[in-house]
Design an enzyme around this catalytic site. Structure first.
Site, mmCIF file in Angstrom:
data_model
loop_
_atom_site.group_PDB
_atom_site.id
_atom_site.type_symbol
_atom_site.label_atom_id
_atom_site.label_comp_id
_atom_site.label_asym_id
_atom_site.label_seq_id
_atom_site.Cartn_x
_atom_site.Cartn_y
_atom_site.Cartn_z
ATOM 1 N N CYS A 55 0.825 -1.197 0.000
ATOM 2 C CA CYS A 55 0.000 0.000 0.000
ATOM 3 C C CYS A 55 0.866 1.257 0.000
ATOM 4 O O CYS A 55 1.844 1.346 0.730
ATOM 5 C CB CYS A 55 -0.963 0.067 1.186
ATOM 6 S SG CYS A 55 -2.087 -1.305 1.287
ATOM 7 N N LYS A 106 14.204 -14.169 -10.533
ATOM 8 C CA LYS A 106 13.831 -13.173 -11.557
ATOM 9 C C LYS A 106 12.876 -13.803 -12.556
ATOM 10 O O LYS A 106 11.857 -13.237 -12.908
ATOM 11 C CB LYS A 106 15.051 -12.659 -12.323
ATOM 12 C CG LYS A 106 16.087 -11.829 -11.583
ATOM 13 C CD LYS A 106 15.579 -10.612 -10.887
ATOM 14 C CE LYS A 106 15.103 -10.928 -9.506
ATOM 15 N NZ LYS A 106 14.978 -9.939 -8.524
ATOM 16 N N GLU A 142 9.274 -14.674 -10.994
ATOM 17 C CA GLU A 142 8.377 -13.603 -10.569
ATOM 18 C C GLU A 142 7.864 -12.773 -11.744
ATOM 19 O O GLU A 142 6.739 -12.288 -11.717
ATOM 20 C CB GLU A 142 8.989 -12.716 -9.473
ATOM 21 C CG GLU A 142 10.276 -12.043 -9.801
ATOM 22 C CD GLU A 142 10.911 -11.348 -8.602
ATOM 23 O OE1 GLU A 142 10.241 -11.116 -7.597
ATOM 24 O OE2 GLU A 142 12.109 -11.040 -8.692
ATOM 25 N N ARG A 151 4.196 -0.569 -4.478
ATOM 26 C CA ARG A 151 3.794 -0.985 -3.140
ATOM 27 C C ARG A 151 2.456 -1.727 -3.152
ATOM 28 O O ARG A 151 2.053 -2.290 -2.137
ATOM 29 C CB ARG A 151 3.675 0.236 -2.228
ATOM 30 C CG ARG A 151 4.917 1.088 -2.176
ATOM 31 C CD ARG A 151 4.743 2.213 -1.195
ATOM 32 N NE ARG A 151 4.717 1.711 0.159
ATOM 33 C CZ ARG A 151 5.782 1.585 0.931
ATOM 34 N NH1 ARG A 151 6.958 1.932 0.482
ATOM 35 N NH2 ARG A 151 5.680 1.104 2.136
ATOM 36 N N GLU A 158 19.074 -16.379 -7.528
ATOM 37 C CA GLU A 158 18.506 -15.068 -7.853
ATOM 38 C C GLU A 158 18.000 -15.038 -9.310
ATOM 39 O O GLU A 158 16.951 -14.459 -9.602
ATOM 40 C CB GLU A 158 19.574 -13.986 -7.605
ATOM 41 C CG GLU A 158 19.261 -12.586 -8.113
ATOM 42 C CD GLU A 158 18.007 -11.953 -7.533
ATOM 43 O OE1 GLU A 158 17.358 -12.555 -6.670
ATOM 44 O OE2 GLU A 158 17.643 -10.853 -7.992
ATOM 45 N N HIS A 193 21.048 -35.164 -6.761
ATOM 46 C CA HIS A 193 20.446 -35.724 -5.544
ATOM 47 C C HIS A 193 18.924 -35.625 -5.583
ATOM 48 O O HIS A 193 18.283 -35.390 -4.571
ATOM 49 C CB HIS A 193 21.018 -35.021 -4.314
ATOM 50 C CG HIS A 193 22.496 -35.212 -4.182
ATOM 51 N ND1 HIS A 193 23.060 -36.405 -3.790
ATOM 52 C CD2 HIS A 193 23.522 -34.384 -4.475
ATOM 53 C CE1 HIS A 193 24.378 -36.297 -3.806
ATOM 54 N NE2 HIS A 193 24.689 -35.080 -4.221
ATOM 55 N N TRP A 203 -2.713 -2.829 -1.769
ATOM 56 C CA TRP A 203 -2.328 -4.242 -1.916
ATOM 57 C C TRP A 203 -3.143 -4.964 -0.860
ATOM 58 O O TRP A 203 -2.858 -4.853 0.333
ATOM 59 C CB TRP A 203 -0.826 -4.386 -1.664
ATOM 60 C CG TRP A 203 -0.240 -5.697 -2.064
ATOM 61 C CD1 TRP A 203 0.144 -6.071 -3.314
ATOM 62 C CD2 TRP A 203 0.084 -6.803 -1.203
ATOM 63 N NE1 TRP A 203 0.675 -7.341 -3.292
ATOM 64 C CE2 TRP A 203 0.647 -7.817 -2.005
ATOM 65 C CE3 TRP A 203 -0.061 -7.041 0.165
ATOM 66 C CZ2 TRP A 203 1.070 -9.032 -1.485
ATOM 67 C CZ3 TRP A 203 0.355 -8.254 0.683
ATOM 68 C CH2 TRP A 203 0.918 -9.238 -0.145
ATOM 69 N N ASN A 261 -1.942 2.031 5.767
ATOM 70 C CA ASN A 261 -1.116 0.891 5.371
ATOM 71 C C ASN A 261 -0.744 0.156 6.649
ATOM 72 O O ASN A 261 -0.372 0.792 7.635
ATOM 73 C CB ASN A 261 0.141 1.417 4.656
ATOM 74 C CG ASN A 261 1.179 0.339 4.425
ATOM 75 O OD1 ASN A 261 0.849 -0.829 4.268
ATOM 76 N ND2 ASN A 261 2.443 0.733 4.406
ATOM 77 N N GLY A 262 -0.872 -1.171 6.640
ATOM 78 C CA GLY A 262 -0.546 -1.942 7.845
ATOM 79 C C GLY A 262 -1.701 -2.851 8.184
ATOM 80 O O GLY A 262 -2.580 -3.096 7.342
ATOM 81 N N LYS A 299 6.284 -4.704 -3.885
ATOM 82 C CA LYS A 299 7.628 -4.410 -3.412
ATOM 83 C C LYS A 299 7.479 -3.930 -1.979
ATOM 84 O O LYS A 299 6.442 -3.411 -1.608
ATOM 85 C CB LYS A 299 8.159 -3.260 -4.273
ATOM 86 C CG LYS A 299 9.662 -3.178 -4.360
ATOM 87 C CD LYS A 299 10.026 -2.169 -5.402
ATOM 88 C CE LYS A 299 11.502 -2.059 -5.577
ATOM 89 N NZ LYS A 299 12.093 -3.234 -6.197
HETATM 90 C C1 F6R Z 1 12.529 -9.780 -5.765
HETATM 91 C C2 F6R Z 1 12.212 -8.791 -4.762
HETATM 92 C C3 F6R Z 1 11.950 -9.257 -3.365
HETATM 93 C C4 F6R Z 1 12.728 -8.357 -2.394
HETATM 94 C C5 F6R Z 1 12.421 -8.723 -0.937
HETATM 95 C C6 F6R Z 1 13.238 -7.884 0.025
HETATM 96 O O1 F6R Z 1 12.770 -9.206 -7.008
HETATM 97 O O2 F6R Z 1 12.154 -7.626 -5.038
HETATM 98 O O3 F6R Z 1 12.300 -10.584 -3.189
HETATM 99 O O4 F6R Z 1 14.082 -8.505 -2.648
HETATM 100 O O5 F6R Z 1 11.073 -8.539 -0.693
HETATM 101 O O6 F6R Z 1 12.966 -6.522 -0.137
HETATM 102 P P1 F6R Z 1 13.954 -5.418 0.396
HETATM 103 O O7 F6R Z 1 15.225 -5.538 -0.360
HETATM 104 O O8 F6R Z 1 13.245 -4.119 0.101
HETATM 105 O O9 F6R Z 1 14.132 -5.647 1.852
#
Ligand code: F6R
Length: 602
Positions: free
Chosen positions: A2, A479, A482, A27, A475, A498, A74, A100-101, A597
């Site tokens: 949010c 990518k 997601e 957000r 990682e 394994h 969100w 937000n929360g 995010k």
């Molecule tokens: C993946 C992604 C998430 C963040 C995770 C941590 O592309 O963006 O996995 O890396 O939520 O977020 P931060 O770095 O903001 O603590």
């Protein structure tokens, strides 16, 4: 999770409110709305969908008023619907609230308010705040008093902003365990979930701490404690990010822009003063135990740190995923915890830091967003200065963090006297990394797009590496999954035999992160995993420095570099492959389904 925005100005604000929530869309983006005060009273316009769509459909930008609040959601409590979109109004329409929360006692509050005759229009926890303020105001408390008393009844976490029809040209806002920051302009004031809310309008910000509320107007702001209403003195900070940095410019998506910005982002990570790196290295060398924490991408960055410290400084410093750190971590004064976070607001990572602090451990953090909670809660902070990362998917921020970890590990090795010339060699090699990334972006873009076009129909992908390439493989898979919604798994090559080999067939592309031959041992290990895949007719896509190799079905050629820098080039290749595949599949690249995010809830 949010995005909250508020603006109080001399001019009409709706347009800026909408632009600001659009900048905060990472957000949350399932619904949004604005509330302003004008001749008809408090007017709320809101709807389901991304900001641009709702703004066009509901005429958000044509709402009149010189102050107002806005929100992009969100969903947590209550499904995605117009009724559940914020802002929410009190029964009498005198108070509009965004939040937000999570208000954990909202059921009890709702029952109490229903008994007193309030009518609820949504299923959200947020709506109780508007009714609670109205209820207290009705008992003849001034608006500010009603706001504060309402806040004191809330349990859980909140960042909230409220406007009242009876007190024009003011926004009341507060935070407790959810982020909120003020922006101070010239005869106008702002509030936002983070600095991107107001970056184009002012770069002067004031941080709110948990348990504080603020009243903002055109003339300025005041901050007080929610519990005691005591005035809190605040110092304004200057945000270094440029206002243009949050713009998409000529790129199709923010993800593309942020991948392509990496040469510059690396340069900025290299400009972080050496004294800051040295101070953290000194503390880590002195600590008996070092632990990295991060989650999602930053967990993989943390893991990259673990590999670096083991290899360069001979030290075992485990990386813990922040969501499990509460169970796994042993926190005591002999331990230093280094948190890694783009947003500086991630709930799990903040919790890990708080647990560590409570156990007496030292805390440090590498953070991107200035003024974020982590920058205040960690004892020692390195700001990576990567600029706003708008795409929900992290790319450039992770790259900068990895560069900083290479610098850190080299410095720890130097302090421990186990350097063997690595530190100076790495410093020189990092200097040329921006050009290497640039060369890779220029030379392999078409090739990667072509691979994406040919392979986008494959439902399941593997990313495989050995040694320090393992976290990069994890990682890379993250990518891919997601942004494309395809299944993707990252794995250490050695792990494959394994169990996972049973999944390999001609329909499973396996992307191998092949080290340079100089890294002989890792190279051979990687090639032996590749042989296992080939023996099961798996498709091998190699990101490699070789001229070509008959074991590869496909190859992306990387510019030659040294062993410790090489994985960062593989990462860029994998980011591009995920991006281009998502584009071919027509995915919502910058805002993939179900993701947000900055995950600020448990
Ligand atoms: C993946 C992604 C998430 C963040 C995770 C941590 O592309 O963006 O996995 O890396 O939520 O977020 P931060 O770095 O903001 O603590």
């Amino acid at each position: 999770m949010c995005g909250i925005v508020g603006v109080v100005s001399r001019e009409e604000v709706a347009s800026r409110l909408v632009d600001s929530i659009a900048r905060l869309e990472y957000r949350g983006y399932d619904s949004c709305g604005v509330a302003t005060l004008n001749s008809v009273g408090l007017e709320v316009r809101k709807g389901v969908g991304p900001v641009a769509e709702v703004a066009a459909r509901e005429g958000l930008k044509s709402a009149h008023g010189t102050f107002g609040i806005a929100h992009t959601r969100w969903a947590t409590h209550g499904g995605v619907s117009r009724e559940n979109a914020h802002p929410h109004l009190s029964c009498d329409g005198q108070f509009a609230v965004v939040h937000n929360g999570i208000i954990s006692n909202h059921h009890a509050l709702r029952r109490e308010l229903l008994d007193r005759g309030h009518r609820f229009l949504s299923e959200t926890d947020t709506e109780v705040i508007a009714h609670l303020i109205e209820e207290i105001y009705r008992q003849e408390a001034p608006v500010e008093e009603a706001f504060v008393q309402a806040l004191r009844r809330l349990e859980g976490s909140f960042a909230t902003a409220m406007i009242a029809a009876v007190e024009p040209q003011k926004i009341l806002c507060a935070r407790d365990k959810s982020p909120l920051i003020l922006g101070i302009g010239d005869e106008e004031c702002f509030v936002g979930s983070d600095v991107n809310a107001f970056l184009p309008y002012t770069r002067t910000a004031v941080e709110l701490d948990d348990g504080e509320y603020a009243v903002i107007s055109r003339d300025g702001f005041s901050v007080r404690a929610i519990a005691s209403r005591e005035i809190r003195k605040k110092r304004a900070m200057n945000i270094q990010w440029s206002p243009q940095s949050a713009e998409k410019a000529h790129y199709r998506h923010y993800m593309e822009k942020e991948i392509c910005e990496q040469p510059d982002v690396i340069r900025r990570a290299l400009q972080v003063p050496q004294r800051e790196i040295s101070e953290l290295a000194r503390r880590m060398s002195a600590a008996k135990r070092n632990v990295f924490v991060g989650v999602g991408t930053t967990y993989y960055v943390a893991l990259f740190g673990q590999y670096l410290l083991a290899a360069l400084a001979g030290e075992f410093a485990p990386a813990l995923s922040s969501d499990e750190a509460g169970t796994l971590g042993v926190w005591d004064p002999d331990t230093l915890v280094l948190a890694i976070s783009q947003s500086g607001e991630t709930f799990d990572t903040l919790q890990a830091l708080r647990h560590a602090k409570a156990g007496g451990a030292q805390t440090a953090a590498i953070v991107n967003v200035p003024g974020s909670t982590m920058t205040r809660e960690a004892k020692l902070v390195i700001e990576q200065n990567s600029g706003p990362e708008i795409c929900v998917i992290s790319t450039k921020a992770a790259m900068a963090q990895m560069v900083l970890l290479i610098r850190l590990a080299a410095e720890i090795a130097r302090l421990k006297g186990v350097d063997r010339g690595t530190a100076s060699r790495l410093a020189a090699e990092l200097e040329v990394l921006p050009e290497l990334v640039q060369a890779l972006l220029a030379s392999q873009r078409v090739r990667i797009r072509e691979l994406a076009t040919r392979y986008h129909g494959m439902r399941s992908w593997f990313f495989l590496g050995r040694g320090i390439y393992t976290p990069v493989a994890y990682e890379s898979a993250l990518k891919m999954k997601e942004v494309t919604y395809l299944h993707a798994e990252g794995m250490a090559g050695g792990f494959l035999k394994h169990g996972t080999l049973s999944l390999i067939d001609p329909q499973t592309p396996c992307v191998f992160l092949v080290p340079n031959r100089e890294d002989r041992e890792l190279y051979d290990l990687t090639m032996s995993s590749m042989a296992e895949v080939r023996a099961r007719a798996g498709r091998v896509i190699a990101f490699a420095f070789d001229e070509g190799n008959e074991s590869f079905d496909e190859m992306v050629a990387l510019p030659e570099t040294s062993p410790w820098i090489a994985p960062l080039l593989h990462l860029v290749g994998a980011q591009l492959l995920a991006y281009e595949t998502a584009v071919v599949l027509g995915r919502n690249v910058d805002r993939p389904r179900s993701l947000a995010k900055s995950v600020t809830v448990a």
